[in-house]
Design a protein around this motif. Structure first.
Motif, PDB file in Angstrom:
ATOM      1  N   GLU A   1       0.832  -1.206   0.000  1.00  0.00           N
ATOM      2  CA  GLU A   1       0.000   0.000   0.000  1.00  0.00           C
ATOM      3  C   GLU A   1       0.867   1.257   0.000  1.00  0.00           C
ATOM      4  O   GLU A   1       0.600   2.209  -0.746  1.00  0.00           O
ATOM      5  CB  GLU A   1      -0.934  -0.003   1.210  1.00  0.00           C
ATOM      6  N   LYS A   2       1.914   1.276   0.805  1.00  0.00           N
ATOM      7  CA  LYS A   2       2.792   2.450   0.870  1.00  0.00           C
ATOM      8  C   LYS A   2       3.529   2.670  -0.450  1.00  0.00           C
ATOM      9  O   LYS A   2       3.683   3.821  -0.899  1.00  0.00           O
ATOM     10  CB  LYS A   2       3.789   2.291   2.021  1.00  0.00           C
ATOM     11  N   ILE A   3       3.985   1.593  -1.057  1.00  0.00           N
ATOM     12  CA  ILE A   3       4.663   1.697  -2.351  1.00  0.00           C
ATOM     13  C   ILE A   3       3.683   2.203  -3.411  1.00  0.00           C
ATOM     14  O   ILE A   3       4.000   3.106  -4.188  1.00  0.00           O
ATOM     15  CB  ILE A   3       5.257   0.334  -2.754  1.00  0.00           C
TER      16      ILE A   3
ATOM     17  N   VAL B   1       3.057   5.941  -3.350  1.00  0.00           N
ATOM     18  CA  VAL B   1       4.087   6.770  -3.980  1.00  0.00           C
ATOM     19  C   VAL B   1       3.763   6.955  -5.462  1.00  0.00           C
ATOM     20  O   VAL B   1       3.735   8.078  -5.980  1.00  0.00           O
ATOM     21  CB  VAL B   1       5.491   6.148  -3.806  1.00  0.00           C
ATOM     22  N   TYR B   2       3.513   5.860  -6.133  1.00  0.00           N
ATOM     23  CA  TYR B   2       3.245   5.926  -7.568  1.00  0.00           C
ATOM     24  C   TYR B   2       1.856   6.489  -7.862  1.00  0.00           C
ATOM     25  O   TYR B   2       1.664   7.192  -8.856  1.00  0.00           O
ATOM     26  CB  TYR B   2       3.362   4.536  -8.190  1.00  0.00           C
TER      27      TYR B   2
ATOM     28  N   ARG C   1      -3.149   3.773 -10.070  1.00  0.00           N
ATOM     29  CA  ARG C   1      -2.696   2.821  -9.052  1.00  0.00           C
ATOM     30  C   ARG C   1      -2.598   1.392  -9.609  1.00  0.00           C
ATOM     31  O   ARG C   1      -1.748   0.621  -9.174  1.00  0.00           O
ATOM     32  CB  ARG C   1      -3.610   2.858  -7.829  1.00  0.00           C
ATOM     33  N   PHE C   2      -3.460   1.065 -10.565  1.00  0.00           N
ATOM     34  CA  PHE C   2      -3.442  -0.304 -11.085  1.00  0.00           C
ATOM     35  C   PHE C   2      -2.188  -0.599 -11.906  1.00  0.00           C
ATOM     36  O   PHE C   2      -1.924  -1.747 -12.234  1.00  0.00           O
ATOM     37  CB  PHE C   2      -4.715  -0.627 -11.882  1.00  0.00           C
TER      38      PHE C   2
ATOM     39  N   ALA D   1       6.090   3.231 -17.061  1.00  0.00           N
ATOM     40  CA  ALA D   1       5.143   4.338 -17.174  1.00  0.00           C
ATOM     41  C   ALA D   1       5.815   5.699 -17.073  1.00  0.00           C
ATOM     42  O   ALA D   1       5.327   6.673 -17.638  1.00  0.00           O
ATOM     43  CB  ALA D   1       4.056   4.208 -16.105  1.00  0.00           C
ATOM     44  N   ARG D   2       6.910   5.781 -16.349  1.00  0.00           N
ATOM     45  CA  ARG D   2       7.642   7.035 -16.190  1.00  0.00           C
ATOM     46  C   ARG D   2       9.131   6.712 -16.188  1.00  0.00           C
ATOM     47  O   ARG D   2       9.542   5.609 -15.824  1.00  0.00           O
ATOM     48  CB  ARG D   2       7.310   7.730 -14.868  1.00  0.00           C
ATOM     49  N   SER D   3       9.925   7.706 -16.546  1.00  0.00           N
ATOM     50  CA  SER D   3      11.375   7.569 -16.425  1.00  0.00           C
ATOM     51  C   SER D   3      11.898   8.804 -15.690  1.00  0.00           C
ATOM     52  O   SER D   3      11.258   9.853 -15.670  1.00  0.00           O
ATOM     53  CB  SER D   3      12.042   7.414 -17.790  1.00  0.00           C
TER      54      SER D   3
END
Length: 142
Positions: A23-25, A28-29, A35-36, A69-71
């Motif tokens: 949940e904590k990780i 962050v994202y 979230r999925f 998804a991101r860099s």
């Protein structure tokens, strides 16, 4: 999509620890993407099967993060992210006497799909909709 693989001694985390850490990780994202997108796999390892420096590693946690998804736009941003992750991990690893190591691999965004859909770019109306619906769906724009 970040995919986390956490290799750890079999007794390192309780089911409640895993749920809380996941949940904590994800939080962050989830601040910047659906979230999925976040997948976390815990791999309990028998100490006889895990070696670091040629020695059995019964108090060691290894984390592999794959980012698509991101860099990171800079080393400074990557360091802030890693520092934040280390702070989240601290109660679960450092405070329990585990050594740990982590790294991030970045895959090009265009080499990815979810449920057959190519994900929308960050901040686009389609990504905003994906975040709100918390699921993949056909894109309405390129």
């Amino acid at each position: 999509m970040p995919l986390w693989q956490i290799f750890h001694p079999a007794d390192a985390f309780s089911p409640e620890d895993k749920a809380a850490l996941a949940e904590k990780i994800t939080d962050v994202y989830g601040a910047v993407m659906p979230r999925f997108y976040v997948g976390i796999v815990f791999h309990p390892i028998d100490p006889a099967q895990f070696f670091v420096g040629g020695k059995p590693a019964d108090r060691f946690v290894r984390i592999v993060m794959e980012h698509i998804a991101r860099s990171f736009p800079s080393v400074e941003v990557s360091r802030r992210f890693i520092d934040r992750i280390n702070a989240i991990l601290k109660p679960y690893v450092a405070d329990r006497g585990f050594d740990w190591e982590l790294h991030v691999d970045e895959t090009p965004f265009d080499y990815w799909s979810i449920n057959g859909f190519y994900p929308p770019r960050a901040g686009t109306p389609d990504e905003i909709r994906w975040r709100a619906e918390n699921r993949a769906s056909p894109r309405t724009r390129d």
